[in-house]
Design a protein around this motif. Structure first.
Motif, PDB file in Angstrom:
ATOM      1  N   THR A  50      -6.393  26.129  14.286  1.00 28.80           N
ATOM      2  CA  THR A  50      -6.005  25.147  14.861  1.00 28.80           C
ATOM      3  C   THR A  50      -6.453  24.920  16.280  1.00 28.80           C
ATOM      4  OG1 THR A  50      -3.847  25.839  15.435  1.00 28.80           O
ATOM      5  CG2 THR A  50      -4.091  24.534  13.228  1.00 28.80           C
ATOM      6  N   SER A  51      -6.479  26.085  16.898  1.00 24.03           N
ATOM      7  CA  SER A  51      -7.009  25.888  18.345  1.00 24.03           C
ATOM      8  C   SER A  51      -8.455  25.699  18.313  1.00 24.03           C
ATOM      9  CB  SER A  51      -6.879  27.578  18.814  1.00 24.03           C
ATOM     10  OG  SER A  51      -7.590  27.552  20.132  1.00 24.03           O
ATOM     11  N   ASN A  52      -9.116  26.095  17.300  1.00 22.41           N
ATOM     12  CA  ASN A  52     -10.371  25.672  17.382  1.00 22.41           C
ATOM     13  C   ASN A  52     -10.854  24.229  16.899  1.00 22.41           C
ATOM     14  OD1 ASN A  52     -11.574  28.390  17.669  1.00 22.41           O
ATOM     15  ND2 ASN A  52     -11.649  28.667  15.501  1.00 22.41           N
ATOM     16  N   LEU A  53      -9.815  23.531  16.199  1.00 21.39           N
ATOM     17  CA  LEU A  53      -9.798  22.263  16.073  1.00 21.39           C
ATOM     18  C   LEU A  53      -9.667  21.337  17.119  1.00 21.39           C
ATOM     19  CD1 LEU A  53      -8.196  21.960  12.403  1.00 21.39           C
ATOM     20  CD2 LEU A  53     -10.572  21.420  13.050  1.00 21.39           C
ATOM     21  N   THR A  54      -8.711  21.880  18.036  1.00 20.00           N
ATOM     22  CA  THR A  54      -8.556  21.199  19.332  1.00 20.00           C
ATOM     23  C   THR A  54      -9.579  21.016  20.382  1.00 20.00           C
ATOM     24  OG1 THR A  54      -7.621  23.083  20.387  1.00 20.00           O
ATOM     25  CG2 THR A  54      -5.965  21.699  19.211  1.00 20.00           C
ATOM     26  N   LYS A  55     -10.508  22.170  20.079  1.00 20.38           N
ATOM     27  CA  LYS A  55     -11.802  22.260  20.946  1.00 20.38           C
ATOM     28  C   LYS A  55     -12.996  21.200  20.409  1.00 20.38           C
ATOM     29  CE  LYS A  55     -10.910  27.086  22.037  1.00 20.38           C
ATOM     30  NZ  LYS A  55     -11.378  28.450  21.821  1.00 20.38           N
ATOM     31  N   GLN A  56     -12.470  20.834  18.994  1.00 22.37           N
ATOM     32  CA  GLN A  56     -13.566  19.842  18.568  1.00 22.37           C
ATOM     33  C   GLN A  56     -12.891  18.530  18.677  1.00 22.37           C
ATOM     34  OE1 GLN A  56     -14.948  21.025  14.411  1.00 22.37           O
ATOM     35  NE2 GLN A  56     -14.109  22.961  15.008  1.00 22.37           N
ATOM     36  N   GLY A  57     -11.781  18.400  19.564  1.00 25.27           N
ATOM     37  CA  GLY A  57     -11.326  17.056  19.698  1.00 25.27           C
ATOM     38  C   GLY A  57     -10.012  16.380  19.247  1.00 25.27           C
ATOM     39  N   LEU A  58      -9.617  17.463  17.913  1.00 25.41           N
ATOM     40  CA  LEU A  58      -8.405  16.675  17.326  1.00 25.41           C
ATOM     41  C   LEU A  58      -7.132  17.271  18.146  1.00 25.41           C
ATOM     42  CD1 LEU A  58     -10.533  16.932  15.092  1.00 25.41           C
ATOM     43  CD2 LEU A  58      -8.585  17.284  13.467  1.00 25.41           C
ATOM     44  N   GLU A  59      -6.323  16.261  18.244  1.00 25.85           N
ATOM     45  CA  GLU A  59      -4.911  16.558  18.794  1.00 25.85           C
ATOM     46  C   GLU A  59      -3.914  17.324  17.834  1.00 25.85           C
ATOM     47  OE1 GLU A  59      -1.253  13.935  20.696  1.00 25.85           O
ATOM     48  OE2 GLU A  59      -2.823  12.910  19.663  1.00 25.85           O
ATOM     49  N   LEU A  60      -3.312  18.249  18.358  1.00 26.07           N
ATOM     50  CA  LEU A  60      -2.233  19.104  17.512  1.00 26.07           C
ATOM     51  C   LEU A  60      -0.960  18.213  17.598  1.00 26.07           C
ATOM     52  CD1 LEU A  60      -1.434  21.499  15.629  1.00 26.07           C
ATOM     53  CD2 LEU A  60      -0.971  22.722  17.759  1.00 26.07           C
ATOM     54  N   ILE A  61      -0.347  17.690  16.438  1.00 28.51           N
ATOM     55  CA  ILE A  61       0.722  17.138  16.435  1.00 28.51           C
ATOM     56  C   ILE A  61       2.176  17.970  16.389  1.00 28.51           C
ATOM     57  CG2 ILE A  61       2.259  15.398  15.184  1.00 28.51           C
ATOM     58  CD1 ILE A  61      -0.387  14.372  16.725  1.00 28.51           C
ATOM     59  N   ALA A  62       1.743  18.864  15.172  1.00 29.17           N
ATOM     60  CA  ALA A  62       2.999  19.947  14.753  1.00 29.17           C
ATOM     61  C   ALA A  62       2.185  21.055  14.264  1.00 29.17           C
ATOM     62  CB  ALA A  62       3.967  19.479  14.146  1.00 29.17           C
ATOM     63  N   GLU A  63       2.638  22.361  14.153  1.00 23.11           N
ATOM     64  CA  GLU A  63       2.336  23.351  13.589  1.00 23.11           C
ATOM     65  C   GLU A  63       3.483  24.390  13.278  1.00 23.11           C
ATOM     66  OE1 GLU A  63      -1.131  25.555  15.287  1.00 23.11           O
ATOM     67  OE2 GLU A  63       0.027  26.253  16.858  1.00 23.11           O
ATOM     68  N   SER A  64       3.456  25.130  12.335  1.00 24.49           N
ATOM     69  CA  SER A  64       4.561  25.883  12.044  1.00 24.49           C
ATOM     70  C   SER A  64       4.370  27.104  10.955  1.00 24.49           C
ATOM     71  CB  SER A  64       5.693  25.181  11.478  1.00 24.49           C
ATOM     72  OG  SER A  64       6.903  26.113  11.093  1.00 24.49           O
ATOM     73  N   VAL A  65       4.661  28.341  11.243  1.00 25.83           N
ATOM     74  CA  VAL A  65       4.634  29.471  10.177  1.00 25.83           C
ATOM     75  C   VAL A  65       5.977  28.994   9.299  1.00 25.83           C
ATOM     76  CG1 VAL A  65       4.960  31.720   9.769  1.00 25.83           C
ATOM     77  CG2 VAL A  65       3.599  30.919  11.629  1.00 25.83           C
ATOM     78  N   LEU A  66       5.733  28.707   8.091  1.00 27.73           N
ATOM     79  CA  LEU A  66       6.875  28.395   7.230  1.00 27.73           C
ATOM     80  C   LEU A  66       7.419  29.727   6.779  1.00 27.73           C
ATOM     81  CD1 LEU A  66       5.035  25.317   5.790  1.00 27.73           C
ATOM     82  CD2 LEU A  66       6.905  25.330   7.535  1.00 27.73           C
ATOM     83  N   LYS A  67       8.415  30.426   7.282  1.00 30.00           N
ATOM     84  CA  LYS A  67       8.765  31.691   6.871  1.00 30.00           C
ATOM     85  C   LYS A  67       9.749  31.545   5.815  1.00 30.00           C
ATOM     86  CE  LYS A  67       8.928  32.550  12.035  1.00 30.00           C
ATOM     87  NZ  LYS A  67       9.575  32.762  13.196  1.00 30.00           N
ATOM     88  N   GLY A  68       9.319  32.368   4.855  1.00 30.02           N
ATOM     89  CA  GLY A  68       9.863  32.810   3.616  1.00 30.02           C
ATOM     90  C   GLY A  68      10.404  33.974   3.402  1.00 30.02           C
ATOM     91  N   TYR A  69      10.032  35.080   4.271  1.00 27.39           N
ATOM     92  CA  TYR A  69      10.393  36.405   4.163  1.00 27.39           C
ATOM     93  C   TYR A  69      11.883  36.770   4.315  1.00 27.39           C
ATOM     94  CZ  TYR A  69       9.855  36.267   9.094  1.00 27.39           C
ATOM     95  OH  TYR A  69       9.548  35.919  10.490  1.00 27.39           O
ATOM     96  N   ASP A  70      12.707  35.737   4.727  1.00 24.01           N
ATOM     97  CA  ASP A  70      13.986  36.003   4.941  1.00 24.01           C
ATOM     98  C   ASP A  70      14.848  35.149   3.971  1.00 24.01           C
ATOM     99  OD1 ASP A  70      13.395  33.483   6.133  1.00 24.01           O
ATOM    100  OD2 ASP A  70      14.540  33.844   7.797  1.00 24.01           O
TER     101      ASP A  70
END
Length: 382
Positions: A349-369
């Motif tokens: 996603t960091s690479n995509l922001t460098k290509q001009g996209l805007e990050l709206i939301a990101e999350s590690v969807l944790k299931g290990y707990d």
């Protein structure tokens, strides 16, 4: 038969299962998924009944769940140590049985060998220890099916927990004999269901639009994310593609069962795919290491090669760089992996922001707990 004789016979049968597991583990070299290999083994050795097959398979997985911990132990000892750790409490006779094998008392410390690559927000110790247990089975209840699903499960006397639209059951529950798959419920891990959180963010962003939403699911596989998008967003114009024609055939069957009729599909490599239109939303559930799901396929803890992380990351970059060309101005990309590696997740996603996209939301969807898989999802805008 007295209790002592029964106990001796019980352990005699169990030890026979351990010996067979030992034989299987020495022969398996990781070329194919272990689930496929063990099925092939049993098809060639018809003497094993269903209970035998279940126990031997479990013992093999117990061995793999330890990863590269306890290198000093024999295969037999690792099988038994993994089995010992698969339950929190054991009857006294089992404790005595384990004692005979001089199993180490310290906690396994090298279950997951790729800790340096983990996404930063992951609790390393909790994630590593989660591999000792088989994840649960999760179902997603489809719209307007909540009552019938609950009533059917109760009538079948199946143990289950429903939280909102998520059903949790013991792994191996025979739900296809009780529920209509894809129509009433979709087999979908808890974390995979949580992708709906980002779809709802997208829905709130485009709530002012009146037109039908055009969606391209560019790595559609068997269509689980497309069905989820249909259930969350409702009025959509759907296009699906995958490099594998066989899996798209499976998708078409699932869509028919799910009542999804109006969609376009084509076979293509997503690194070069060229649909004849642009889209409001592109779903890219990209090929990945699958490292967030290794509690289900624990042989990967031993056989996965670290060099493959970079290979997957490169493939993901190639897919994303191609598909974002087909976003409408102001369109959205939903990027998804079932990986826990930063190279496949936040670095993408960091690479995509460098290509001009805007990050709206990101999350590690944790299931290990939650005794579930762990995934990653990000919503970005062109």
């Amino acid at each position: 038969m007295n209790d002592q004789s029964s106990t001796i016979n019980h352990f005699k049968r169990f030890y026979s299962h351990v010996n067979t597991a030992n034989t299987v583990l020495q022969a398996y070299k990781g070329e194919a998924p272990f689930a496929h290999y063990i099925r092939s083994f049993f098809s060639q050795h018809k003497k094993f009944g269903s209970k035998d097959r279940k126990q031997i398979t479990e013992l093999c997985y117990c061995f793999y769940r330890l990863g590269k911990s306890y290198p000093q132990l024999s295969i037999e000892q690792k099988i038994l140590k993994g089995y010992q750790l698969s339950k929190k409490e054991w009857p006294e006779e089992w404790l005595s049985f384990f004692e005979q094998y001089q199993l180490p008392k310290q906690t396994p410390e090298n279950i997951f060998s790729f800790k340096d690559h983990l996404s930063e927000s992951i609790d390393t110790a909790a994630f590593e220890q989660s591999h000792l247990l088989q994840p649960d089975l999760f179902l997603r209840i489809r719209p307007r099916q909540h009552k019938v699903v609950s009533e059917k499960l109760q009538s079948a006397n199946i143990n289950f927990i429903i939280t909102e639209n998520t059903v949790r059951l013991p792994n191996g529950s025979k739900i296809d004999e009780v529920l209509i798959l894809n129509k009433e419920v979709v087999v979908q891990d808890y974390s995979s269901q949580r992708v709906s959180e980002l779809l709802n963010i997208y829905k709130s962003k485009i709530s002012h639009l009146k037109s039908v939403i055009s969606i391209w699911d560019c790595c559609a596989a068997s269509g689980g994310k497309s069905i989820l998008a249909k259930d969350v967003l409702d009025d959509i114009k759907l296009t699906v593609s995958d490099i594998r024609s066989s899996i798209l055939a499976n998708l078409k069957k699932r869509f028919a069962e799910a009542g999804i009729k109006n969609y376009n599909s084509f076979v293509s490599d997503s690194t070069i795919a060229a649909p004849d239109q642009k889209f409001d939303l592109i779903i890219a559930d990209v090929p990945c290491s699958g490292s967030g799901t290794w509690a289900r396929t624990p042989e990967q803890l031993l056989f996965f090669q670290e060099s493959r992380i970079a290979e997957y990351a490169k493939l993901q970059q190639n897919i994303i760089s191609n598909v974002i060309k087909y976003l409408k101005p102001g369109g959205y990309l939903l990027y998804i992996t079932c990986s826990v590696f930063a190279e496949e997740n936040e670095e993408q996603t960091s690479n995509l922001t460098k290509q001009g996209l805007e990050l709206i939301a990101e999350s590690v969807l944790k299931g290990y707990d939650q005794q579930a898989d762990t995934m990653f999802a990000a919503l970005m805008r062109a």
